[in-house]
Design a protein around this motif. Sequence first.
Motif, PDB file in Angstrom:
ATOM      1  N   ILE A 175       0.863  -1.180   0.000  1.00 23.99           N
ATOM      2  CA  ILE A 175       0.000   0.000   0.000  1.00 23.99           C
ATOM      3  C   ILE A 175       0.898   1.229   0.000  1.00 23.99           C
ATOM      4  O   ILE A 175       1.649   1.479   0.941  1.00 23.99           O
ATOM      5  CB  ILE A 175      -0.925   0.028   1.227  1.00 23.99           C
ATOM      6  N   GLY A 176       0.814   1.992  -1.082  1.00 19.99           N
ATOM      7  CA  GLY A 176       1.652   3.167  -1.209  1.00 19.99           C
ATOM      8  C   GLY A 176       1.056   4.371  -0.503  1.00 19.99           C
ATOM      9  O   GLY A 176       0.093   4.284   0.257  1.00 19.99           O
ATOM     10  N   ASN A 177       1.647   5.484  -0.775  1.00 16.93           N
ATOM     11  CA  ASN A 177       1.250   6.737  -0.142  1.00 16.93           C
ATOM     12  C   ASN A 177      -0.113   7.237  -0.592  1.00 16.93           C
ATOM     13  O   ASN A 177      -0.580   6.946  -1.678  1.00 16.93           O
ATOM     14  CB  ASN A 177       2.243   7.832  -0.536  1.00 16.93           C
ATOM     15  N   PHE A 178      -0.735   8.014   0.245  1.00 16.77           N
ATOM     16  CA  PHE A 178      -1.745   8.973  -0.188  1.00 16.77           C
ATOM     17  C   PHE A 178      -1.276  10.319   0.347  1.00 16.77           C
ATOM     18  O   PHE A 178      -0.932  10.413   1.530  1.00 16.77           O
ATOM     19  CB  PHE A 178      -3.141   8.647   0.354  1.00 16.77           C
TER      20      PHE A 178
ATOM     21  N   GLY B 167      -2.843   9.635 -18.686  1.00 22.86           N
ATOM     22  CA  GLY B 167      -2.627   8.961 -17.413  1.00 22.86           C
ATOM     23  C   GLY B 167      -2.639   9.951 -16.262  1.00 22.86           C
ATOM     24  O   GLY B 167      -2.035  11.020 -16.351  1.00 22.86           O
ATOM     25  N   GLN B 168      -3.350   9.580 -15.190  1.00 21.86           N
ATOM     26  CA  GLN B 168      -3.494  10.470 -14.034  1.00 21.86           C
ATOM     27  C   GLN B 168      -3.296   9.668 -12.744  1.00 21.86           C
ATOM     28  O   GLN B 168      -3.504   8.456 -12.704  1.00 21.86           O
ATOM     29  CB  GLN B 168      -4.888  11.102 -14.026  1.00 21.86           C
ATOM     30  N   HIS B 169      -2.925  10.382 -11.700  1.00 22.87           N
ATOM     31  CA  HIS B 169      -2.798   9.753 -10.382  1.00 22.87           C
ATOM     32  C   HIS B 169      -2.890  10.828  -9.321  1.00 22.87           C
ATOM     33  O   HIS B 169      -2.983  12.014  -9.622  1.00 22.87           O
ATOM     34  CB  HIS B 169      -1.485   8.979 -10.269  1.00 22.87           C
ATOM     35  N   GLY B 170      -2.877  10.410  -8.067  1.00 23.88           N
ATOM     36  CA  GLY B 170      -3.014  11.338  -6.947  1.00 23.88           C
ATOM     37  C   GLY B 170      -4.133  10.961  -6.011  1.00 23.88           C
ATOM     38  O   GLY B 170      -4.184  11.419  -4.872  1.00 23.88           O
ATOM     39  N   GLY B 171      -5.079  10.113  -6.498  1.00 22.18           N
ATOM     40  CA  GLY B 171      -6.274   9.800  -5.737  1.00 22.18           C
ATOM     41  C   GLY B 171      -6.170   8.573  -4.855  1.00 22.18           C
ATOM     42  O   GLY B 171      -5.082   8.027  -4.611  1.00 22.18           O
ATOM     43  N   LEU B 172      -7.333   8.123  -4.402  1.00 28.51           N
ATOM     44  CA  LEU B 172      -7.435   7.067  -3.396  1.00 28.51           C
ATOM     45  C   LEU B 172      -7.666   5.669  -3.961  1.00 28.51           C
ATOM     46  O   LEU B 172      -7.715   4.705  -3.202  1.00 28.51           O
ATOM     47  CB  LEU B 172      -8.587   7.372  -2.431  1.00 28.51           C
ATOM     48  N   SER B 173      -7.809   5.510  -5.260  1.00 25.18           N
ATOM     49  CA  SER B 173      -8.165   4.212  -5.825  1.00 25.18           C
ATOM     50  C   SER B 173      -7.049   3.183  -5.620  1.00 25.18           C
ATOM     51  O   SER B 173      -5.878   3.526  -5.449  1.00 25.18           O
ATOM     52  CB  SER B 173      -8.468   4.342  -7.316  1.00 25.18           C
ATOM     53  N   ARG B 174      -7.428   1.910  -5.673  1.00 24.09           N
ATOM     54  CA  ARG B 174      -6.432   0.833  -5.569  1.00 24.09           C
ATOM     55  C   ARG B 174      -5.399   0.944  -6.686  1.00 24.09           C
ATOM     56  O   ARG B 174      -4.210   0.702  -6.475  1.00 24.09           O
ATOM     57  CB  ARG B 174      -7.129  -0.534  -5.652  1.00 24.09           C
ATOM     58  N   THR B 175      -5.871   1.286  -7.883  1.00 24.15           N
ATOM     59  CA  THR B 175      -4.955   1.389  -9.016  1.00 24.15           C
ATOM     60  C   THR B 175      -3.855   2.400  -8.739  1.00 24.15           C
ATOM     61  O   THR B 175      -2.693   2.203  -9.115  1.00 24.15           O
ATOM     62  CB  THR B 175      -5.721   1.788 -10.288  1.00 24.15           C
ATOM     63  N   GLU B 176      -4.194   3.486  -8.072  1.00 22.48           N
ATOM     64  CA  GLU B 176      -3.222   4.537  -7.795  1.00 22.48           C
ATOM     65  C   GLU B 176      -2.363   4.253  -6.566  1.00 22.48           C
ATOM     66  O   GLU B 176      -1.179   4.627  -6.530  1.00 22.48           O
ATOM     67  CB  GLU B 176      -3.948   5.866  -7.605  1.00 22.48           C
ATOM     68  N   THR B 177      -2.931   3.624  -5.548  1.00 20.03           N
ATOM     69  CA  THR B 177      -2.230   3.505  -4.268  1.00 20.03           C
ATOM     70  C   THR B 177      -1.540   2.165  -4.047  1.00 20.03           C
ATOM     71  O   THR B 177      -0.693   2.061  -3.149  1.00 20.03           O
ATOM     72  CB  THR B 177      -3.205   3.735  -3.095  1.00 20.03           C
ATOM     73  N   HIS B 178      -1.874   1.143  -4.827  1.00 21.11           N
ATOM     74  CA  HIS B 178      -1.238  -0.166  -4.640  1.00 21.11           C
ATOM     75  C   HIS B 178      -0.015  -0.280  -5.555  1.00 21.11           C
ATOM     76  O   HIS B 178      -0.122  -0.068  -6.768  1.00 21.11           O
ATOM     77  CB  HIS B 178      -2.225  -1.286  -4.930  1.00 21.11           C
ATOM     78  N   VAL B 179       1.110  -0.631  -4.959  1.00 23.20           N
ATOM     79  CA  VAL B 179       2.363  -0.720  -5.706  1.00 23.20           C
ATOM     80  C   VAL B 179       2.934  -2.130  -5.592  1.00 23.20           C
ATOM     81  O   VAL B 179       2.698  -2.830  -4.609  1.00 23.20           O
ATOM     82  CB  VAL B 179       3.387   0.310  -5.198  1.00 23.20           C
ATOM     83  N   PRO B 180       3.688  -2.554  -6.607  1.00 22.69           N
ATOM     84  CA  PRO B 180       4.280  -3.893  -6.537  1.00 22.69           C
ATOM     85  C   PRO B 180       5.521  -3.920  -5.645  1.00 22.69           C
ATOM     86  O   PRO B 180       6.221  -2.910  -5.512  1.00 22.69           O
ATOM     87  CB  PRO B 180       4.662  -4.169  -7.997  1.00 22.69           C
ATOM     88  N   ILE B 181       5.759  -5.051  -5.044  1.00 21.44           N
ATOM     89  CA  ILE B 181       7.021  -5.321  -4.349  1.00 21.44           C
ATOM     90  C   ILE B 181       7.573  -6.591  -4.979  1.00 21.44           C
ATOM     91  O   ILE B 181       7.068  -7.690  -4.746  1.00 21.44           O
ATOM     92  CB  ILE B 181       6.807  -5.516  -2.835  1.00 21.44           C
ATOM     93  N   VAL B 182       8.555  -6.414  -5.828  1.00 21.98           N
ATOM     94  CA  VAL B 182       9.139  -7.520  -6.580  1.00 21.98           C
ATOM     95  C   VAL B 182      10.527  -7.807  -6.025  1.00 21.98           C
ATOM     96  O   VAL B 182      11.347  -6.894  -5.877  1.00 21.98           O
ATOM     97  CB  VAL B 182       9.223  -7.191  -8.086  1.00 21.98           C
ATOM     98  N   LEU B 183      10.791  -9.068  -5.696  1.00 20.13           N
ATOM     99  CA  LEU B 183      12.034  -9.430  -5.041  1.00 20.13           C
ATOM    100  C   LEU B 183      12.823 -10.408  -5.902  1.00 20.13           C
ATOM    101  O   LEU B 183      12.257 -11.332  -6.491  1.00 20.13           O
ATOM    102  CB  LEU B 183      11.746 -10.075  -3.675  1.00 20.13           C
ATOM    103  N   GLY B 184      14.137 -10.195  -5.971  1.00 16.98           N
ATOM    104  CA  GLY B 184      14.999 -11.086  -6.734  1.00 16.98           C
ATOM    105  C   GLY B 184      16.321 -11.293  -6.029  1.00 16.98           C
ATOM    106  O   GLY B 184      16.593 -10.730  -4.958  1.00 16.98           O
ATOM    107  N   GLY B 185      17.168 -12.091  -6.641  1.00 17.35           N
ATOM    108  CA  GLY B 185      18.454 -12.410  -6.026  1.00 17.35           C
ATOM    109  C   GLY B 185      18.274 -13.229  -4.767  1.00 17.35           C
ATOM    110  O   GLY B 185      17.426 -14.131  -4.717  1.00 17.35           O
ATOM    111  N   VAL B 186      19.004 -12.871  -3.722  1.00 23.02           N
ATOM    112  CA  VAL B 186      18.926 -13.615  -2.466  1.00 23.02           C
ATOM    113  C   VAL B 186      17.550 -13.451  -1.820  1.00 23.02           C
ATOM    114  O   VAL B 186      17.178 -14.249  -0.934  1.00 23.02           O
ATOM    115  CB  VAL B 186      20.050 -13.155  -1.515  1.00 23.02           C
ATOM    116  N   PHE B 187      16.765 -12.457  -2.238  1.00 22.10           N
ATOM    117  CA  PHE B 187      15.433 -12.245  -1.675  1.00 22.10           C
ATOM    118  C   PHE B 187      14.360 -13.099  -2.357  1.00 22.10           C
ATOM    119  O   PHE B 187      13.246 -13.213  -1.852  1.00 22.10           O
ATOM    120  CB  PHE B 187      15.021 -10.778  -1.814  1.00 22.10           C
TER     121      PHE B 187
END
Length: 357
Positions: free
Chosen positions: A56-59, A336-356
């Motif tokens: 969950i990213g910033n608002f 493309g727009q952003h700044g609001g409260l929607s899941r599309t705008e506020t949810h960010v991926p956490i992708v892990l590689g290597g030793v993680f």
Amino acid sequence: MLTSAFDSVHGRANRLELPSAKRVVVVLVDGLGAENLQTHRAHARTLAGLSRSVGIGNFPSTTASALATFATGADPGETGMVGYAIRNPDDGRILNQLSGLDDVDPRSWQPVETVWEREPDSIDGTYNKLVVSAERYRGSGLTEAILRGAPYAGANTHEQRLEQVHRFLQHSRTGVVYVYIAELDQAAHQFGVNSDQWIRRLEELDGFIADALRLLGPKDGLIVTADHGVLDVPPHKHRIIPAESDLLRDVVTGGEPRFLHLYSTRDAEELASAWRSVEGDVAWIVTRDEAIDAGWFGAVRVEHRSRIGDVLVTPKGISVYYDERTATAQSMAMVGQHGGLSRTETHVPIVLGGVFG
């Protein structure tokens, strides 16, 4: 996430529950929301094949706010980065926080110590931290506000970024290298996240990630994340408030189309009521106090309260607001727009590689 990366190289417990790593490459892709990546995963096979979760990213879901939190671990209300374009209480002007921080003292404007400032400059005589970003951002007000405390390497292409990562991994025994990538957000604003141009940028990013993975040693980790996601907004979803509207009487607008800050000499409750009577079915409309009480900005420093609009407006659906008095053809052409409260705008991926991974 940046804090977790440094915790990992120090062998400390961390919020992401990352194992210990020797070195960590952190890639922040501006505008690559979790839903954006999921929708177009066929064009990002390397990213899609790695361990992936959703954060969950910033608002507000806007770059200045999100990057400040990423770099400090503090809420927007603490960093004072409470929106895209906000009022400077010292002179009453609307300050664009991406390009306008050269007009203020960035260290006073964003007073929270950065993650890099908390880290020593070197360990065993080698750098243990590096920021890799576009050369044009070197020395900017925003860079000083959120990236201070680390050496800065200018890199404008994926090839140049890869070279800097390679050099860091070769010459640093331990530490974190942070790479900022802006091209997807730029393509989204101009063409949209469903455009051929945006998909091409995603494919190029995926190739960069594949190359970066090949540089990692057996004890190195990779984190790929974003500051926010992006919504495509068609022109018929533009809600243009006429210049003569009572909604704009004695009002100066700040923020951005997906999240307006309304600054006014009018009573905040009266102004909010006026907006709700017209726009209440299609937008969340709250006063500053209501937003703070609801935790929209996290903990808010007293000195930052007046940077927040007296009334705040953010659409419930896929729409944007424009003040007819200040809207430009360029701003209204953005897809493309952003700044609001929607899941599309506020949810960010956490992708892990290597030793993680």
